[in-house]
Design a protein around this motif. Structure first.
Motif, PDB file in Angstrom:
ATOM      1  N   LEU A  93      -1.676 -21.785  -5.568  1.00 46.32           N
ATOM      2  CA  LEU A  93      -0.944 -20.428  -5.469  1.00 46.32           C
ATOM      3  C   LEU A  93      -1.375 -19.555  -6.587  1.00 46.32           C
ATOM      4  O   LEU A  93      -1.645 -18.340  -6.417  1.00 46.32           O
ATOM      5  N   LEU A  94      -1.338 -19.798  -8.020  1.00 47.18           N
ATOM      6  CA  LEU A  94      -1.572 -18.999  -8.876  1.00 47.18           C
ATOM      7  C   LEU A  94      -3.127 -18.346  -8.954  1.00 47.18           C
ATOM      8  O   LEU A  94      -3.423 -17.199  -8.957  1.00 47.18           O
ATOM      9  N   ILE A  95      -4.106 -19.249  -8.181  1.00 43.67           N
ATOM     10  CA  ILE A  95      -5.322 -18.862  -7.974  1.00 43.67           C
ATOM     11  C   ILE A  95      -5.418 -17.533  -7.204  1.00 43.67           C
ATOM     12  O   ILE A  95      -6.088 -16.671  -7.201  1.00 43.67           O
ATOM     13  N   HIS A  96      -4.717 -17.972  -5.966  1.00 42.86           N
ATOM     14  CA  HIS A  96      -4.695 -17.065  -4.920  1.00 42.86           C
ATOM     15  C   HIS A  96      -3.968 -15.739  -5.302  1.00 42.86           C
ATOM     16  O   HIS A  96      -4.342 -14.514  -5.068  1.00 42.86           O
ATOM     17  N   PHE A  97      -2.942 -15.859  -6.257  1.00 39.94           N
ATOM     18  CA  PHE A  97      -2.136 -14.746  -6.666  1.00 39.94           C
ATOM     19  C   PHE A  97      -3.033 -13.942  -7.511  1.00 39.94           C
ATOM     20  O   PHE A  97      -3.090 -12.706  -7.277  1.00 39.94           O
ATOM     21  N   VAL A  98      -3.690 -14.532  -8.477  1.00 37.12           N
ATOM     22  CA  VAL A  98      -4.268 -13.599  -9.592  1.00 37.12           C
ATOM     23  C   VAL A  98      -5.765 -13.210  -9.140  1.00 37.12           C
ATOM     24  O   VAL A  98      -6.041 -12.110  -9.217  1.00 37.12           O
ATOM     25  N   LEU A  99      -6.454 -14.032  -8.629  1.00 37.38           N
ATOM     26  CA  LEU A  99      -7.731 -13.834  -8.143  1.00 37.38           C
ATOM     27  C   LEU A  99      -8.059 -12.957  -6.941  1.00 37.38           C
ATOM     28  O   LEU A  99      -8.513 -11.908  -6.776  1.00 37.38           O
TER      29      LEU A  99
ATOM     30  N   VAL B 233      -6.353  -5.745  -5.068  1.00 38.73           N
ATOM     31  CA  VAL B 233      -6.188  -4.353  -5.648  1.00 38.73           C
ATOM     32  C   VAL B 233      -7.052  -3.692  -6.493  1.00 38.73           C
ATOM     33  O   VAL B 233      -7.191  -2.476  -6.527  1.00 38.73           O
ATOM     34  N   LEU B 234      -7.759  -4.661  -7.443  1.00 39.23           N
ATOM     35  CA  LEU B 234      -8.773  -3.854  -8.122  1.00 39.23           C
ATOM     36  C   LEU B 234      -9.929  -3.414  -7.319  1.00 39.23           C
ATOM     37  O   LEU B 234     -10.281  -2.085  -7.753  1.00 39.23           O
TER      38      LEU B 234
ATOM     39  N   VAL C 164     -10.416  -2.860  -4.041  1.00 41.61           N
ATOM     40  CA  VAL C 164     -10.504  -2.205  -2.827  1.00 41.61           C
ATOM     41  C   VAL C 164      -9.550  -1.084  -2.717  1.00 41.61           C
ATOM     42  O   VAL C 164      -9.800   0.252  -2.560  1.00 41.61           O
ATOM     43  N   ALA C 165      -8.328  -1.290  -3.672  1.00 46.07           N
ATOM     44  CA  ALA C 165      -7.450  -0.207  -3.778  1.00 46.07           C
ATOM     45  C   ALA C 165      -7.762   0.608  -5.130  1.00 46.07           C
ATOM     46  O   ALA C 165      -7.287   1.632  -5.431  1.00 46.07           O
ATOM     47  N   LYS C 166      -8.778  -0.091  -5.776  1.00 48.57           N
ATOM     48  CA  LYS C 166      -8.966   0.690  -7.099  1.00 48.57           C
ATOM     49  C   LYS C 166      -7.844   1.043  -7.850  1.00 48.57           C
ATOM     50  O   LYS C 166      -7.757   1.846  -8.676  1.00 48.57           O
ATOM     51  N   VAL C 167      -7.142  -0.164  -8.274  1.00 46.62           N
ATOM     52  CA  VAL C 167      -5.672   0.248  -8.937  1.00 46.62           C
ATOM     53  C   VAL C 167      -5.831  -1.199 -10.075  1.00 46.62           C
ATOM     54  O   VAL C 167      -6.171  -2.307  -9.686  1.00 46.62           O
ATOM     55  N   ASN C 168      -5.218  -0.888 -11.324  1.00 46.84           N
ATOM     56  CA  ASN C 168      -5.128  -1.804 -12.365  1.00 46.84           C
ATOM     57  C   ASN C 168      -4.302  -2.930 -11.881  1.00 46.84           C
ATOM     58  O   ASN C 168      -3.152  -2.886 -11.538  1.00 46.84           O
ATOM     59  N   PRO C 169      -4.759  -4.098 -11.668  1.00 47.94           N
ATOM     60  CA  PRO C 169      -4.023  -5.073 -11.121  1.00 47.94           C
ATOM     61  C   PRO C 169      -2.682  -5.591 -12.110  1.00 47.94           C
ATOM     62  O   PRO C 169      -1.735  -6.052 -11.504  1.00 47.94           O
ATOM     63  N   ILE C 170      -2.815  -5.575 -13.222  1.00 50.95           N
ATOM     64  CA  ILE C 170      -1.875  -5.959 -14.358  1.00 50.95           C
ATOM     65  C   ILE C 170      -0.670  -4.902 -14.221  1.00 50.95           C
ATOM     66  O   ILE C 170       0.386  -5.264 -14.180  1.00 50.95           O
ATOM     67  N   LYS C 171      -1.160  -3.551 -13.996  1.00 50.52           N
ATOM     68  CA  LYS C 171      -0.033  -2.766 -13.646  1.00 50.52           C
ATOM     69  C   LYS C 171       0.688  -2.920 -12.324  1.00 50.52           C
ATOM     70  O   LYS C 171       1.885  -2.764 -12.117  1.00 50.52           O
TER      71      LYS C 171
ATOM     72  N   THR D  53       4.515 -11.285  -2.027  1.00 45.95           N
ATOM     73  CA  THR D  53       3.505 -10.627  -2.695  1.00 45.95           C
ATOM     74  C   THR D  53       2.218 -10.075  -1.881  1.00 45.95           C
ATOM     75  O   THR D  53       1.752  -8.927  -1.966  1.00 45.95           O
ATOM     76  N   GLY D  54       1.887 -11.018  -0.776  1.00 52.80           N
ATOM     77  CA  GLY D  54       0.702 -10.593   0.053  1.00 52.80           C
ATOM     78  C   GLY D  54       1.228  -9.452   0.730  1.00 52.80           C
ATOM     79  O   GLY D  54       0.316  -8.664   1.221  1.00 52.80           O
ATOM     80  N   THR D  55       2.345  -9.427   1.141  1.00 50.82           N
ATOM     81  CA  THR D  55       2.699  -8.232   2.040  1.00 50.82           C
ATOM     82  C   THR D  55       2.836  -7.060   1.189  1.00 50.82           C
ATOM     83  O   THR D  55       2.374  -5.984   1.777  1.00 50.82           O
ATOM     84  N   THR D  56       3.168  -7.165  -0.190  1.00 54.83           N
ATOM     85  CA  THR D  56       3.161  -5.943  -0.978  1.00 54.83           C
ATOM     86  C   THR D  56       1.747  -5.545  -1.112  1.00 54.83           C
ATOM     87  O   THR D  56       1.381  -4.102  -1.028  1.00 54.83           O
ATOM     88  N   VAL D  57       0.814  -6.448  -1.550  1.00 52.89           N
ATOM     89  CA  VAL D  57      -0.584  -6.005  -1.533  1.00 52.89           C
ATOM     90  C   VAL D  57      -1.115  -5.384  -0.166  1.00 52.89           C
ATOM     91  O   VAL D  57      -1.814  -4.477  -0.276  1.00 52.89           O
ATOM     92  N   THR D  58      -0.782  -5.832   1.001  1.00 60.32           N
ATOM     93  CA  THR D  58      -1.435  -5.436   2.122  1.00 60.32           C
ATOM     94  C   THR D  58      -0.791  -3.906   2.325  1.00 60.32           C
ATOM     95  O   THR D  58      -1.587  -3.037   2.781  1.00 60.32           O
ATOM     96  N   SER D  59       0.436  -3.768   1.914  1.00 62.16           N
ATOM     97  CA  SER D  59       0.955  -2.422   1.988  1.00 62.16           C
ATOM     98  C   SER D  59       0.282  -1.456   1.123  1.00 62.16           C
ATOM     99  O   SER D  59       0.004  -0.395   1.645  1.00 62.16           O
TER     100      SER D  59
END
Length: 451
Positions: A256-262, A268-269, A271-278, A417-423
């Motif tokens: 779950l952690l690997i999927h969440f982070v990587l 996010v980084l 495709v969306a060009k967004v800082n994943p930490i933020k 979180t996957g839904t949040t990323v997809t949004s």
């Protein structure tokens, strides 16, 4: 005649006093303007400590469980009206049915792609760690595998027959489909007679504003609800119950952690060009609520607030993607978990799986994630379907019952979180992501005042 209140006080007075003290402490933090996310994290930590103590000293924790249930029920009361109103409001704002088709294809495409990747990650991690090594098959006598619905029954369950009855019965998907029909009709009629649909569009917009305010009221209670939910969970299971299957728990959370982070971080980084930490920092309330409530539906109101107010995605995209994600985006429950359980069961029963079986596993996991949309217990259904497809004994499901509730917290956090990323991905593709506000850390508050 027995006095139920007096009996409850006699048996629960210790947990009740502890709960009052912790809730009072969290309230003081709120009055002192301590950040919402910080209070949620503190509530989670205090709940874990209190629950372990209740379990260690064999104390009744019914009062803690009741507080958590009240919080979950308050969130659940918002789900049906939110889904109905927000989906109509979101789709009705589209200028054409072509826009709806484009957004829908992108949304569902991301859901299926990330679920497939999740299944592959679960498979690889399980093969590497081998969580079933050294465990004897001991199926509980009272275990009964959940029946797998037939394909025709799945289709029938998705089609609304009585929207009011479906809503009362907690059937989200039929209500979602009915809302889509209404919204499409508004677009169709509005293209010819704008004045005819103006009143209903105004009503829906007003209802949306009112429901958003109700959501704010309930979200204020999140730190207290998180304390109670995690406290009841820790009090029920304790540490010793989880010891024999700690390897399975570790394998699941690693995947779950690997999927969440990587995966999420990478999308996010790159495709969306967004800082994943933020991004993860802003999405934290969604992760926390999903982790403690173990319900994508219950997390929906909070997720909508996070997507629009912290991630700066347009309400139109959020109102379409988030309700759909709560019903069919199962990266954790439909991707990672079935893959790990399949490898676990095969090892326990000394059954060999080959490359073709692994391919079938991933494909079935993706397909079943669609088929179980709206079905209670999606993780159980998806896992049962995968085990059946691979010819593995369904009795193997009984081996993981003891730890499934613990793992379900992480699974649900990944789902939400996957839904949040997809949004974010869909909004970015549609030009409805306010990147400048996101980069400047402009956020609307998730709550008003202290509670």
């Amino acid at each position: 005649m027995k006095n139920n209140l007096w009996i409850a006080l006699q048996t629960n007075w210790v947990s009740l006093v502890v709960s009052i003290a912790i809730i009072g402490f969290l309230y003081v933090l709120a009055r002192k303007r301590v950040g919402f996310g910080t209070r949620v994290l503190i509530g989670l930590g205090l709940g874990l400590i209190a629950g372990i103590l209740f379990n260690s000293f064999k104390l009744d924790y019914k009062s803690v469980s009741t507080i958590g249930t009240i919080y979950v029920n308050l969130i659940k009361m918002l789900v049906m009206p939110l889904v109905f109103v927000l989906v109509i409001n979101s789709i009705a704002q589209l200028s054409s049915l072509g826009q709806l088709r484009k957004i829908g294809v992108k949304t569902i495409g991301w859901f299926l792609l990330t679920t497939g990747i999740a299944a592959i990650i679960g498979l690889i991690v399980a093969l590497a760690i081998d969580p079933g090594a050294g465990i004897q098959a001991a199926v509980p006598k009272d275990y009964k595998p959940r029946d797998i619905p037939t394909f025709s029954q799945v289709i029938l369950d998705l089609v609304p027959s009585n929207p009011v009855s479906d809503a009362a019965g907690g059937k989200v998907v039929p209500l979602l489909i009915f809302a889509i029909f209404v919204a499409v009709a508004i677009i169709h009629v509005g293209s010819k007679k704008p004045d005819a649909v103006a009143p209903i569009k105004a009503l829906i917009e007003s209802a949306t504003a009112v429901l958003h305010q109700v959501v704010k009221y309930v979200i204020r209670l999140t730190p207290y609800g998180v304390y109670a939910l995690i406290g009841a969970m820790a009090a029920k299971y304790g540490i010793e119950t989880l010891a024999p299957l700690v390897k399975l728990i570790g394998t699941s959370y690693l995947a779950l952690l690997i999927h969440f982070v990587l995966v999420f971080g990478g999308l996010v980084l790159l495709v969306a060009k967004v800082n994943p930490i933020k991004f993860f920092k802003k999405a934290y309330p969604t992760v926390a609520v999903a982790f403690t409530t173990r319900s994508s539906y219950a997390t929906l109101p909070v997720n909508l607030e996070v997507i629009t107010k912290r991630l700066r995605v347009s309400p139109r995209i959020a109102s379409f993607v988030a309700p759909l994600g709560a019903t069919m985006n199962f990266n954790g429950c439909g991707g990672i978990w079935p893959a790990i359980v399949a490898i676990f069961v095969a090892k326990v029963y000394n059954l060999q799986l080959g490359l073709s079986d692994y391919i079938v596993l991933v494909l079935v996991a993706v397909i079943s994630s669609i088929g179980v949309a709206g079905v209670p217990g999606p993780a159980t259904i998806s896992t049962t379907v995968v085990l059946t497809a691979l010819g593995l004994p369904l009795e193997g499901m009984g081996l993981v019952i003891a730890v499934e509730s613990v793992i379900d917290m992480g699974r649900t956090a990944v789902n939400a979180t996957g839904t949040t990323v997809t949004s974010l991905l869909v909004a970015n593709a549609e030009g409805e992501f306010d990147r400048e506000s996101f980069d400047r850390d402009e956020e609307d508050p998730l709550e008003v005042g202290a509670a």
